[in-house]
Design an enzyme around this catalytic site. Structure first.
Site, PDB file in Angstrom:
ATOM      1  N   CYS A   2       1.083  -1.074  -0.105  1.00 25.74           N
ATOM      2  CA  CYS A   2      -0.143  -0.278  -0.078  1.00 25.74           C
ATOM      3  C   CYS A   2       1.002   1.464   0.443  1.00 25.74           C
ATOM      4  O   CYS A   2       1.852   1.068   0.364  1.00 25.74           O
ATOM      5  CB  CYS A   2      -1.197   0.341   0.709  1.00 25.74           C
ATOM      6  SG  CYS A   2      -2.866  -0.776   1.180  1.00 25.74           S
ATOM      7  N   ARG A  27       3.855  -0.359  -4.838  1.00 30.66           N
ATOM      8  CA  ARG A  27       3.208  -0.767  -3.457  1.00 30.66           C
ATOM      9  C   ARG A  27       1.772  -1.420  -3.288  1.00 30.66           C
ATOM     10  O   ARG A  27       1.548  -2.286  -2.890  1.00 30.66           O
ATOM     11  CB  ARG A  27       3.400   0.153  -2.834  1.00 30.66           C
ATOM     12  CG  ARG A  27       4.721   0.768  -2.594  1.00 30.66           C
ATOM     13  CD  ARG A  27       4.285   1.921  -2.037  1.00 30.66           C
ATOM     14  NE  ARG A  27       4.509   1.575  -0.510  1.00 30.66           N
ATOM     15  CZ  ARG A  27       5.845   1.636   0.106  1.00 30.66           C
ATOM     16  NH1 ARG A  27       7.032   1.462  -0.010  1.00 30.66           N
ATOM     17  NH2 ARG A  27       5.889   0.499   1.667  1.00 30.66           N
ATOM     18  N   TRP A  74      -3.065  -2.904  -2.166  1.00 34.18           N
ATOM     19  CA  TRP A  74      -2.843  -4.072  -1.624  1.00 34.18           C
ATOM     20  C   TRP A  74      -3.397  -4.580  -1.178  1.00 34.18           C
ATOM     21  O   TRP A  74      -3.388  -4.492   0.170  1.00 34.18           O
ATOM     22  CB  TRP A  74      -1.056  -4.141  -1.928  1.00 34.18           C
ATOM     23  CG  TRP A  74      -0.924  -5.772  -1.755  1.00 34.18           C
ATOM     24  CD1 TRP A  74      -0.273  -5.833  -3.136  1.00 34.18           C
ATOM     25  CD2 TRP A  74      -0.745  -6.852  -1.584  1.00 34.18           C
ATOM     26  NE1 TRP A  74      -0.164  -7.359  -3.534  1.00 34.18           N
ATOM     27  CE2 TRP A  74      -0.394  -7.705  -2.711  1.00 34.18           C
ATOM     28  CE3 TRP A  74      -0.912  -7.081   0.272  1.00 34.18           C
ATOM     29  CZ2 TRP A  74       0.252  -8.939  -1.468  1.00 34.18           C
ATOM     30  CZ3 TRP A  74      -0.852  -8.657   0.763  1.00 34.18           C
ATOM     31  CH2 TRP A  74      -0.782  -9.389  -0.514  1.00 34.18           C
ATOM     32  N   ASN A  98      -1.233   1.474   5.780  1.00 35.36           N
ATOM     33  CA  ASN A  98      -0.383   0.736   5.110  1.00 35.36           C
ATOM     34  C   ASN A  98      -0.553  -0.136   6.257  1.00 35.36           C
ATOM     35  O   ASN A  98       0.250   0.278   7.514  1.00 35.36           O
ATOM     36  CB  ASN A  98       0.670   1.583   4.385  1.00 35.36           C
ATOM     37  CG  ASN A  98       1.145   0.235   4.349  1.00 35.36           C
ATOM     38  OD1 ASN A  98       1.372  -1.009   3.750  1.00 35.36           O
ATOM     39  ND2 ASN A  98       2.541   0.785   4.114  1.00 35.36           N
ATOM     40  N   GLY A  99      -0.686  -1.246   6.446  1.00 32.24           N
ATOM     41  CA  GLY A  99      -0.563  -2.446   6.975  1.00 32.24           C
ATOM     42  C   GLY A  99      -1.282  -3.304   7.963  1.00 32.24           C
ATOM     43  O   GLY A  99      -2.567  -3.697   6.348  1.00 32.24           O
ATOM     44  N   GLU A 501      16.717 -17.282  -9.931  1.00 29.36           N
ATOM     45  CA  GLU A 501      16.715 -16.028 -10.042  1.00 29.36           C
ATOM     46  C   GLU A 501      15.635 -16.057 -11.219  1.00 29.36           C
ATOM     47  O   GLU A 501      14.151 -15.194 -11.928  1.00 29.36           O
ATOM     48  CB  GLU A 501      17.626 -15.485  -9.747  1.00 29.36           C
ATOM     49  CG  GLU A 501      17.582 -13.615 -10.543  1.00 29.36           C
ATOM     50  CD  GLU A 501      16.449 -13.179  -9.664  1.00 29.36           C
ATOM     51  OE1 GLU A 501      15.674 -13.513  -8.914  1.00 29.36           O
ATOM     52  OE2 GLU A 501      16.191 -12.211 -10.201  1.00 29.36           O
ATOM     53  N   LYS A 505      11.973 -14.698 -12.030  1.00 32.02           N
ATOM     54  CA  LYS A 505      10.979 -13.021 -12.882  1.00 32.02           C
ATOM     55  C   LYS A 505       9.830 -13.695 -14.372  1.00 32.02           C
ATOM     56  O   LYS A 505       8.987 -13.470 -13.901  1.00 32.02           O
ATOM     57  CB  LYS A 505      12.240 -12.828 -13.892  1.00 32.02           C
ATOM     58  CG  LYS A 505      13.219 -12.340 -13.330  1.00 32.02           C
ATOM     59  CD  LYS A 505      13.243 -10.711 -12.691  1.00 32.02           C
ATOM     60  CE  LYS A 505      13.918 -10.190 -11.812  1.00 32.02           C
ATOM     61  NZ  LYS A 505      13.119 -11.001 -10.324  1.00 32.02           N
ATOM     62  N   GLU A 508       6.620 -14.154 -12.067  1.00 32.74           N
ATOM     63  CA  GLU A 508       6.214 -13.274 -11.491  1.00 32.74           C
ATOM     64  C   GLU A 508       5.680 -12.647 -12.397  1.00 32.74           C
ATOM     65  O   GLU A 508       4.593 -11.797 -12.453  1.00 32.74           O
ATOM     66  CB  GLU A 508       7.031 -12.524 -10.885  1.00 32.74           C
ATOM     67  CG  GLU A 508       8.164 -12.242 -10.860  1.00 32.74           C
ATOM     68  CD  GLU A 508       8.695 -10.971 -10.013  1.00 32.74           C
ATOM     69  OE1 GLU A 508      10.198 -11.125  -9.727  1.00 32.74           O
ATOM     70  OE2 GLU A 508       8.345 -10.460  -9.075  1.00 32.74           O
ATOM     71  N   HIS A 524      16.955 -36.565 -10.180  1.00 27.25           N
ATOM     72  CA  HIS A 524      15.645 -36.766  -8.729  1.00 27.25           C
ATOM     73  C   HIS A 524      14.411 -36.582  -9.193  1.00 27.25           C
ATOM     74  O   HIS A 524      13.960 -36.614  -7.571  1.00 27.25           O
ATOM     75  CB  HIS A 524      16.877 -35.929  -7.068  1.00 27.25           C
ATOM     76  CG  HIS A 524      18.368 -36.455  -7.719  1.00 27.25           C
ATOM     77  ND1 HIS A 524      19.279 -38.329  -7.064  1.00 27.25           N
ATOM     78  CD2 HIS A 524      19.816 -36.120  -8.055  1.00 27.25           C
ATOM     79  CE1 HIS A 524      20.546 -37.916  -6.768  1.00 27.25           C
ATOM     80  NE2 HIS A 524      20.653 -37.265  -7.853  1.00 27.25           N
ATOM     81  N   LYS A 623       5.332  -4.060  -4.653  1.00 24.89           N
ATOM     82  CA  LYS A 623       6.951  -4.211  -4.821  1.00 24.89           C
ATOM     83  C   LYS A 623       7.767  -4.032  -3.277  1.00 24.89           C
ATOM     84  O   LYS A 623       8.251  -5.187  -2.678  1.00 24.89           O
ATOM     85  CB  LYS A 623       7.504  -2.739  -5.541  1.00 24.89           C
ATOM     86  CG  LYS A 623       9.487  -3.351  -4.895  1.00 24.89           C
ATOM     87  CD  LYS A 623       9.997  -2.365  -6.354  1.00 24.89           C
ATOM     88  CE  LYS A 623      11.133  -2.433  -6.931  1.00 24.89           C
ATOM     89  NZ  LYS A 623      11.801  -3.954  -7.584  1.00 24.89           N
TER      90      LYS A 623
HETATM   91  O1  M6R Z   1      13.244  -5.388  -1.142  1.00 27.68           O
HETATM   92  P1  M6R Z   1      13.284  -6.782  -1.074  1.00 27.68           P
HETATM   93  O2  M6R Z   1      14.797  -6.877  -1.775  1.00 27.68           O
HETATM   94  O3  M6R Z   1      13.353  -6.984   0.503  1.00 27.68           O
HETATM   95  O4  M6R Z   1      12.356  -7.717  -2.078  1.00 27.68           O
HETATM   96  C1  M6R Z   1      12.287  -8.638  -1.364  1.00 27.68           C
HETATM   97  C2  M6R Z   1      11.381  -9.844  -2.511  1.00 27.68           C
HETATM   98  O5  M6R Z   1      10.364  -8.621  -2.142  1.00 27.68           O
HETATM   99  C3  M6R Z   1      11.798  -9.333  -4.118  1.00 27.68           C
HETATM  100  O6  M6R Z   1      13.251  -9.824  -4.058  1.00 27.68           O
HETATM  101  C4  M6R Z   1      10.968 -10.064  -4.966  1.00 27.68           C
HETATM  102  O7  M6R Z   1      10.227 -11.676  -5.171  1.00 27.68           O
HETATM  103  C5  M6R Z   1      10.523  -9.726  -6.577  1.00 27.68           C
HETATM  104  N1  M6R Z   1       9.553  -9.287  -7.324  1.00 27.68           N
HETATM  105  C6  M6R Z   1      11.453 -10.011  -7.382  1.00 27.68           C
HETATM  106  O8  M6R Z   1      11.142  -9.990  -8.142  1.00 27.68           O
END
Ligand code: M6R
Length: 628
Positions: A2, A27, A74, A98-99, A501, A505, A508, A524, A623
């Site tokens: 948020c 956010r 959010w 927010n929270g 990673e 990507k 998401e 395995h 984010k």
């Molecule tokens: O702000 P942070 O690096 O702590 O965030 C961690 C994760 O939420 C963040 O890396 C998330 O996995 C990304 N959306 C991946 O692209």
């Protein structure tokens, strides 16, 4: 999660708040809303969906007041619809939150017994009710907030206004960030500096259980019990241009292209070009707070850092998501270069698994935002256990940055795309620096080896530029790639976290099934997944795992999988068994992950874009994950 913005000043609050929300939309984007003063009343306009929906509604709205608040949501409590959108207005009190209010059920029950009727399913509305009830007696918004504060448990940052004090907004927090921009005759309060930098670069960071009162041009900060607090004013280093797309279709694409500079900026403060050695600059072990860090004596601090880190016998790296995968790559770097045992943990696991943190441990937390709730909790737990802590953050003065003992910075500039890109490669750069530093400190590497590692690191930004040319390849190939049923990413050694990673990507952004695996694990189980509708992405640079990785690729090919391989230079063997071969410049094993990240990001970006997805704002995500 948020985003919150509040504004008092001579400009049209609608414009300031909407442009601030635009910059905070990363956010959360389930709904958005504003409450802005008009003819002495706060007019609330809200819309489900992305900010664009609210903007449409606001086109014809006019406001003549100087004060307003806004929110981009959010969803936590209550589905994403207009009814649950913020601000929540109760008897002249309008509030954005927010929270999560954890004792929400008890508060709701109590209010219900008193005959209160609710107009949403949110926990946030309850706080508006509590304040609206108190303000009847106190006749003062600030005093009402003070009385409500002890009733709340959970993580929250809240901004509230009241019609009877139309020049006043009150902000308070426990957990998620709130930053106060101090302008000329104006004040902007927001969840992130990005919503503030076009107005002022002077900011104050609100601490947990502090209450900010903005009354006209006057900004005052108090403790929860009402003692005035003197706050340091900080200068924001990011520029307003950094938060624009600069001609790119998406922030993510811009951020991918900014990566060579991001890595250069991350490593530059710590590398002595004359001697090709690493020295950790201004880590902050000689001072007690970030405010002092700004004025630190570099020589003294370098000694304090060496003193602190010399005795470290074990490192725990703790982070979430992409930051965790950078941390996993860091484990390979630190163990091989500095010969120190490293454990790498997902923060949400670490904090609850009762980790044994022996004395002489360093807990290194990694967070782009510096606000991730689980990572912050892990940091606090490590401090309680008596560990020395360090953070690698991108956002300076974020909570994790403020609370850690030592500080290293990604220096990536603002990262706005929800998918993390440049923060990842900057972190890999910093973890290289840190490993080389510890390697020398622990006498695990020679001066000559240090120079070689530093040379390799210095060459990385130019090599990254060359790899960016794959942008065009993936733009053209995305149509074919999106047709696969799923993707299996594989790598060995330090390339294994890159496989994870790459898969993250794709998941998401493209919402496609993707798995990251250590190539040695194929037999395995995962081999069973492979048929001609499965695309295999093999990360196989020339390093000490190369031969074994190629054998794994042969096995996958024999089962009918289609193959993209990422290798080093001209590699006829790898090319011969791949449907697509992507060549990376020849680099040290320590730098390969930084180069590999680029094609993996571009693949996910272009496939998602070809599918018509909103790349910068993938569904269900935000984010900054400030709740667990
Ligand atoms: O702000 P942070 O690096 O702590 O965030 C961690 C994760 O939420 C963040 O890396 C998330 O996995 C990304 N959306 C991946 O692209």
């Amino acid at each position: 999660m948020c985003g919150i913005v509040g504004y008092y000043g001579p400009q049209d609050p609608k414009d300031v708040i909407v442009s601030g929300l635009k910059r905070l939309e990363y956010r959360g984007y389930d709904s958005a809303g504003v409450a802005i003063l008009n003819d002495g009343k706060f007019k609330v306009v809200r819309a489900p969906g992305k900010l664009g929906e609210l903007q449409k509604k606001l086109e014809t709205e006019k406001f003549n007041g100087a004060l307003g608040i806004g929110h981009t949501r959010w969803a936590t409590h209550g589905v994403p619809n207009e009814r649950n959108a913020h601000p929540h207005k109760v008897n002249g009190v309008s509030l954005v939150h927010n929270g999560i209010i954890e004792n929400y059920a008890q508060i709701k029950e109590r209010l219900r017994k008193d005959g209160v009727e609710f107009s949403s399913d949110t926990d946030s509305e309850l706080v508006a009710h509590l304040i609206a009830r108190k303000v009847k007696d106190t006749k003062d918004l600030f005093k009402a907030v003070q009385q409500v504060l002890p009733e709340l448990t959970g993580a929250y940052s809240i901004l509230v206004v009241w019609e009877d004090q139309p020049d006043t907004m009150v902000a308070f927090k426990n957990g998620p960030p709130l930053i106060i921009g101090v302008g000329e005759k104006e004040a902007v309060i927001a969840s992130d500096v990005q919503a503030i930098i076009s107005h002022t670069k002077k900011v104050m960071y609100l601490e947990d259980f502090e209450v900010a009162k903005v009354q006209g041009n006057k900004i005052e900060i108090f403790s929860a019990t009402g003692e005035p607090r003197k706050k340091e004013i900080h200068q924001i280093e990011w520029s307003a241009e950094q938060v624009e797309k600069a001609g790119f279709k998406h922030f993510m694409l811009k951020e991918i292209h900014e990566q060579p500079r991001a890595v250069a900026n991350a490593i530059a403060p710590h590398i002595r070009l004359d001697s090709k050695t690493v020295q950790l600059k201004n880590v902050g072990f000689s001072v007690n707070s970030l405010d002092e860090l700004a004025k630190v004596d570099s020589e003294k601090d370098a000694l304090a850092t060496a003193e602190k880190l010399k005795g470290i016998e074990r490192i725990f790296i703790v982070a979430c998501g992409t930051s965790n995968y950078a941390g996993m790559a860091g484990k390979y770097l630190l163990e091989r270069i500095a010969k120190i045992p490293v454990e790498c943990d997902i923060a949400s696991e670490f904090r609850y698994r009762e980790p044994v943190i022996p004395p002489r441990s360093l807990v290194l937390v990694i967070s782009q935002s510096g606000e991730t709730a689980d990572t912050l909790a892990a940091l606090r737990l490590a401090k309680q256990a008596g560990a020395t802590t360090m953070s690698i953050c991108n956002v300076r003065h974020s909570t994790i940055d403020r609370e850690s003992h030592g500080h290293l910075y990604m220096n990536s500039g603002a990262e706005i795309g929800v998918a993390s890109t440049k923060a990842f490669v900057s972190t890999l750069g910093i973890l290289n620096v840190f490993s080389i530093y510890l390697g020398r400190l622990r006498q695990a590497i020679s001066e000559q080896q240090e120079k070689e590692f530093v040379d390799a690191l210095l060459a990385a930004p130019a090599q990254m530029e060359a790899v960016l040319a794959y942008d065009r390849f993936f733009a053209e190939a995305s149509g074919r790639l999106k047709a696969f049923r799923g993707l299996l990413y594989m790598g060995r050694g330090i390339n294994f976290p890159l496989a994870l990673e790459g898969a993250l990507k794709l998941k998401e952004l493209a919402y496609m099934h993707a798995e990251g695996y250590a190539a040695g694990e194929m037999k395995h189980g995962p081999l069973a997944l492979i048929d001609e509708r499965m695309l295999i992405v093999m990360v196989a640079p020339h390093d000490n795992h190369y031969e074994k990785t190629v054998s794994n690729l042969e096995e996958a090919r024999a089962r009918g999988g289609k193959i993209i391989s990422i290798g080093t230079g001209d590699d006829p063997a790898l090319k011969g068994i791949s449907d697509f071969y992507l060549s990376l410049p020849k680099a040290s094993w320590t730098i390969n992950p930084i180069l590999e990240a680029i094609p993996l990001q571009l693949l996910a970006y272009h496939v998602a874009d070809a599918m018509g997805h909103d790349v910068d704002q993938p569904r269900n995500l935000a984010k900054s994950v400030t709740v667990e």
